[in-house]
Motif scaffolding. Structure first.
Motif, mmCIF file in Angstrom:
data_model
loop_
_atom_site.group_PDB
_atom_site.id
_atom_site.type_symbol
_atom_site.label_atom_id
_atom_site.label_comp_id
_atom_site.label_asym_id
_atom_site.label_seq_id
_atom_site.Cartn_x
_atom_site.Cartn_y
_atom_site.Cartn_z
ATOM 1 N N HIS A 1 20.461 13.175 25.739
ATOM 2 C CA HIS A 1 20.152 13.174 27.186
ATOM 3 C C HIS A 1 18.973 14.020 27.705
ATOM 4 O O HIS A 1 18.213 13.859 28.493
ATOM 5 N N ALA A 2 19.527 15.191 27.362
ATOM 6 C CA ALA A 2 18.725 16.422 27.877
ATOM 7 C C ALA A 2 17.045 16.384 27.250
ATOM 8 O O ALA A 2 16.278 16.746 28.209
ATOM 9 N N ALA A 3 17.049 15.904 26.107
ATOM 10 C CA ALA A 3 15.686 15.917 25.489
ATOM 11 C C ALA A 3 15.000 14.703 26.339
ATOM 12 O O ALA A 3 13.589 14.901 26.495
ATOM 13 N N SER A 4 15.598 13.772 26.450
ATOM 14 C CA SER A 4 15.111 12.553 27.229
ATOM 15 C C SER A 4 14.483 12.831 28.586
ATOM 16 O O SER A 4 13.416 12.557 29.115
ATOM 17 N N VAL A 5 15.312 13.722 29.317
ATOM 18 C CA VAL A 5 14.889 14.220 30.556
ATOM 19 C C VAL A 5 13.775 14.827 30.389
ATOM 20 O O VAL A 5 12.890 14.687 31.398
ATOM 21 N N ALA A 6 13.743 15.895 29.721
ATOM 22 C CA ALA A 6 12.441 16.754 29.556
ATOM 23 C C ALA A 6 11.323 15.954 29.096
ATOM 24 O O ALA A 6 10.122 16.011 29.730
ATOM 25 N N LEU A 7 11.293 15.055 28.236
ATOM 26 C CA LEU A 7 10.436 14.279 27.923
ATOM 27 C C LEU A 7 9.884 13.311 28.959
ATOM 28 O O LEU A 7 8.563 13.209 29.141
ATOM 29 N N LYS A 8 10.707 13.010 29.830
ATOM 30 C CA LYS A 8 10.058 12.029 31.099
ATOM 31 C C LYS A 8 9.434 13.027 32.036
ATOM 32 O O LYS A 8 8.436 12.473 32.498
ATOM 33 N N LYS A 9 10.145 14.158 32.222
ATOM 34 C CA LYS A 9 9.411 15.038 33.284
ATOM 35 C C LYS A 9 8.110 15.421 32.741
ATOM 36 O O LYS A 9 7.025 15.180 33.418
ATOM 37 N N TYR A 10 7.794 15.372 31.319
ATOM 38 C CA TYR A 10 6.386 15.778 30.837
ATOM 39 C C TYR A 10 5.457 14.679 31.115
ATOM 40 O O TYR A 10 4.452 14.947 31.427
ATOM 41 N N ARG A 11 6.009 13.673 30.923
ATOM 42 C CA ARG A 11 5.233 12.195 31.063
ATOM 43 C C ARG A 11 4.905 12.167 32.695
ATOM 44 O O ARG A 11 3.767 11.612 32.683
ATOM 45 N N SER A 12 5.803 12.309 33.465
ATOM 46 C CA SER A 12 5.379 12.267 34.717
ATOM 47 C C SER A 12 4.378 13.146 35.253
ATOM 48 O O SER A 12 3.643 12.663 36.182
ATOM 49 N N GLU A 13 4.281 14.471 34.565
ATOM 50 C CA GLU A 13 3.331 15.340 35.082
ATOM 51 C C GLU A 13 1.968 15.148 34.367
ATOM 52 O O GLU A 13 0.901 15.446 34.856
ATOM 53 N N HIS A 14 1.881 14.458 33.244
ATOM 54 C CA HIS A 14 0.719 14.658 32.270
ATOM 55 C C HIS A 14 0.257 13.219 32.082
ATOM 56 O O HIS A 14 -0.980 12.887 31.570
ATOM 57 N N HIS A 15 1.044 12.199 32.206
ATOM 58 C CA HIS A 15 0.785 10.810 31.877
ATOM 59 C C HIS A 15 1.297 9.850 33.107
ATOM 60 O O HIS A 15 0.881 10.320 34.201
ATOM 61 N N ILE A 16 1.438 8.554 32.667
ATOM 62 C CA ILE A 16 1.825 7.624 33.905
ATOM 63 C C ILE A 16 3.242 6.916 33.472
ATOM 64 O O ILE A 16 3.256 6.719 32.474
ATOM 65 N N ILE A 17 4.044 6.992 34.359
ATOM 66 C CA ILE A 17 5.218 6.291 34.588
ATOM 67 C C ILE A 17 5.467 4.904 35.117
ATOM 68 O O ILE A 17 4.873 5.022 36.295
ATOM 69 N N MET A 18 5.411 3.975 34.448
ATOM 70 C CA MET A 18 5.355 2.679 34.871
ATOM 71 C C MET A 18 6.701 2.265 35.770
ATOM 72 O O MET A 18 7.857 2.790 35.454
ATOM 73 N N PRO A 19 6.578 1.589 37.048
ATOM 74 C CA PRO A 19 7.606 1.352 37.848
ATOM 75 C C PRO A 19 8.889 0.658 37.285
ATOM 76 O O PRO A 19 8.660 -0.052 36.461
ATOM 77 N N GLU A 20 10.055 1.166 37.542
ATOM 78 C CA GLU A 20 11.109 0.311 36.386
ATOM 79 C C GLU A 20 11.449 -1.230 37.379
ATOM 80 O O GLU A 20 11.068 -1.209 38.644
#
Length: 666
Positions: free
Chosen positions: A369-388
């Protein structure tokens, strides 16, 4: 007096001066005009005149397009749309290629005169048995096809009105407007349990049989596998899932987390070009129909010997990553391994565990869970997160009709698995960048919508006016500007309706939707043939070999099979959804959201069930204006915009034709 030359009338008075031999009209029946009465020069001049007459006409080849009414159009190869009158429309099928004479009516509009049938691709199709007086017909289940086709008495095969049929065209109507079909199969009656699944399988020609030899042998890579059975992998899926593709494990270290994603390895048993491989390629994807699953691989393989079930040794492709505390990925490694999952966990239980609502024994969940939270944070800053988007679960009854629909919101367990899969797939694309491979790409905005996008940018987000929307960097800038904008418009939803579809390529191209320079997927090889191919690319690089990649034709065939499966699933879902909705009265009011807008009206999606239908603009009292830039319909009194909430009730519903029309409720 005139002669008919290839259907075009020629004045004999004019022809007299062209022929060296006398040529006069014959008044007696025994006299006939024939080629032997003319010398070669006269024949040549006659041929030239015929050519001039034909050349003077505006002719063209094109495809017949149907409409909601009896008339149609011919889309010519030069791009023109030419009106086809109802009488002529009776002589052709939508999709036919025809040659037409283009005429102009009194108002200067183009009108088609049928000249020749070039090609008719319609052969076999599904439909519904209809009786009209003494006539027996099939109502074809084809897009924009609104006429009945005659079934002669010898072909009726004791069918009853309403039965679902699989038919073949026996007589094309081009000559006289009369068509005939023969019945190949009576699929069943409307009250047959599960008829929707049987019909959908037949309509979309989903493969029903497996080759005789679908067995798999021993692991072809057994001698080179790493033994990772001591790593306590876990799987997280829906409780009912049996074809388990992936298993996870993570452990904190000084630099963040070491993350392992193990993926089932059916390619270790399926030889390229074998009967089973060809069958999987033909199916392309596992197609999930309500109450029925069309699997890409036989169940004994996808749910048995290759599924990562708990407490069983299984072959896997393992992706090992170092995830930093900021979510950045490094030290990408791939290996062929032997693993043993320690537990099959459900999304609901893992979510409850993460929120201290229940206790699970798997210690790795905290680090995952901790790793997934960090991965998502990095994606939101450097890439694009699609709406859920929420999912909807259908509970079926004994007749395999929908008994109830449950809305399922995504939770932290779904997000955990999603981030791990994205991390593995992103890493595979990076790792394979210098090797022959298959990539998933997305080209961003449609070029024909660039002007619309730039108009919206200039009015709503001028800070992004200088970004080049045709490039990945510019598109990422645009999406970040949307997220930070104070505009009242749903900018991301507007731009999402202007995107190109995704694609598969043997070239590493950008994925605009995710904001990545390159992307691929290999984490669902039991369900997606393209993922199985990417796994073969990974294996080839590990062993310094050249992978066998599909050629352009094979890739197009694969993409077409994927689209066909998705359409089959969507249409069957709509059929069952509309049956479910038909149980309610026409006065039932539903909460809805506008999902799409065009000049004719807007599509709405019911919030509680996800069922979609259409509201026609003409049912709204005052005329509406369509804004193609912001995808909005409006007048002086009201406005209809993407994501807007409103209330609707049904006005027209045909579950077989999958037609659902709504009316607004004030």
């Amino acid at each position: 007096m005139t002669y008919i030359v290839n259907r075009y009338r020629c004045d004999i008075g004019r022809l007299r001066h062209t022929f060296p031999l006398p040529c006069t009209p014959f008044s007696r029946p025994e006299h006939r005009y024939h080629r032997s009465m003319l010398d070669k020069n006269a024949l040549q001049q006659l041929s030239q005149l015929k050519t001039q007459i034909i050349d003077s006409k505006d002719q063209g080849d094109g495809e017949v397009r149907g409409s909601q009414r009896r008339f149609g159009f011919v889309r010519l190869d030069d791009g023109r749309d030419v009106f086809l009158a109802p009488d002529d429309m009776q002589r052709v099928f939508p999709g036919d290629r025809v040659r037409i004479n283009v005429l102009t009516d009194d108002k200067g509009k183009f009108k088609a005169e049928l000249e020749k049938l070039l090609e008719s691709p319609l052969d076999c199709f599904t439909g519904r048995y209809v009786v009209r007086g003494q006539g027996h017909f099939v109502e074809p289940d084809l897009p924009r096809f609104n006429k009945l086709l005659f079934i002669p008495p010898s072909q009726r095969k004791k069918c009853s009105e309403g039965d679902f049929l699989y038919c073949q065209v026996a007589q094309h109507p081009f000559k006289d407007g009369k068509s005939q079909v023969k019945v190949l199969e009576n699929i069943g009656s409307p009250d047959t349990a599960g008829i929707e699944g049987k019909y959908t399988q037949r309509k979309f020609k989903l493969p029903r049989d497996w080759p005789k030899d679908c067995s798999i042998g021993s692991d072809l890579r057994a001698d080179s596998r790493k033994d990772l059975r001591d790593i306590p992998f876990v799987t997280i899926d829906s409780a009912e899932t049996r074809d388990i593709d992936d298993a996870l494990w993570a452990q904190a270290n000084d630099n963040g987390w070491e993350l392992h994603i193990a993926v089932a390895d059916p390619g270790a048993f399926i030889r390229p070009g074998s009967a089973l491989d060809r069958a999987a390629q033909q199916r392309a994807n596992t197609v999930y129909l309500p109450g029925f699953t069309q699997t890409m691989l036989p169940n004994p393989i996808s749910q048995g010997s290759c599924s990562l079930v708990a407490d069983e040794d299984r072959c896997a492709i393992v992706c090992t990553l170092q995830v930093s505390t900021e979510g950045e990925i490094s030290d990408i490694q791939f290996s062929e391994a032997l693993i043993r999952s320690k537990a099959k966990l459900s999304y609901s239980d893992v979510h409850a565990h993460l929120h201290n609502e229940m206790e699970l024994d798997q210690a790795c969940l905290k680090d995952l869970h901790a790793a997934s939270v960090a991965l998502k944070k990095y994606r939101s800053e450097h890439h694009i997160i699609m709406p859920e988007q929420p999912d909807f679960y259908f509970q079926l009854n004994e007749q395999r009709k929908i008994e109830s629909i449950t809305k399922i919101e995504r939770n932290d367990a779904h997000r955990l698995v999603e981030e791990c899969m994205l991390a593995a797939n992103r890493s595979a694309a990076i790792w394979l960048a210098d090797a022959p491979a298959l990539f998933v790409c997305h080209a961003g905005l449609r070029e024909d919508r660039y002007d619309n996008v730039r108009t919206v940018i200039s009015k709503e987000i001028p800070s992004a006016a200088d970004c080049d929307i045709a490039t990945l960097a510019g598109y990422k800038t645009l999406i970040k500007a949307c997220e930070n904008s104070e505009s009242s418009l749903p900018l991301r939803s507007i731009f999402a309706r202007m995107l190109q579809p995704g694609d598969i390529s043997i070239q590493a191209k950008p994925h605009f939707g995710l904001g990545l320079k390159r992307y691929t997927t290999f984490t669902s090889p039991l369900r997606k043939y393209s993922d199985l191919l990417v796994q073969r690319c990974i294996r080839a690089k590990l062993n310094d070999e050249k992978p066998i990649l599909p050629n352009e034709d094979e890739l197009n065939t694969l993409l077409e099979a994927i689209r066909n499966g998705r359409q089959a699933s969507k249409q069957m879902e709509q059929w069952l959804q509309y049956q479910y909705l038909a149980r309610n009265t026409s006065d039932t009011v539903y909460d809805a959201r506008i999902a799409h807008v065009n000049g004719g009206g807007f599509t709405v999606e019911l919030l509680d069930t996800g069922i979609s239908g259409f509201v026609e603009a003409r049912t709204i009292p005052e005329k509406l204006i369509f804004d193609a830039d912001t995808l909005r319909l409006y007048n002086d009194k009201q406005s209809f915009q993407l994501d807007q909430l409103l209330k609707v009730k049904t006005s027209e519903l045909d579950d077989f034709q999958r037609k659902l029309m709504f009316l607004l409720v004030d």
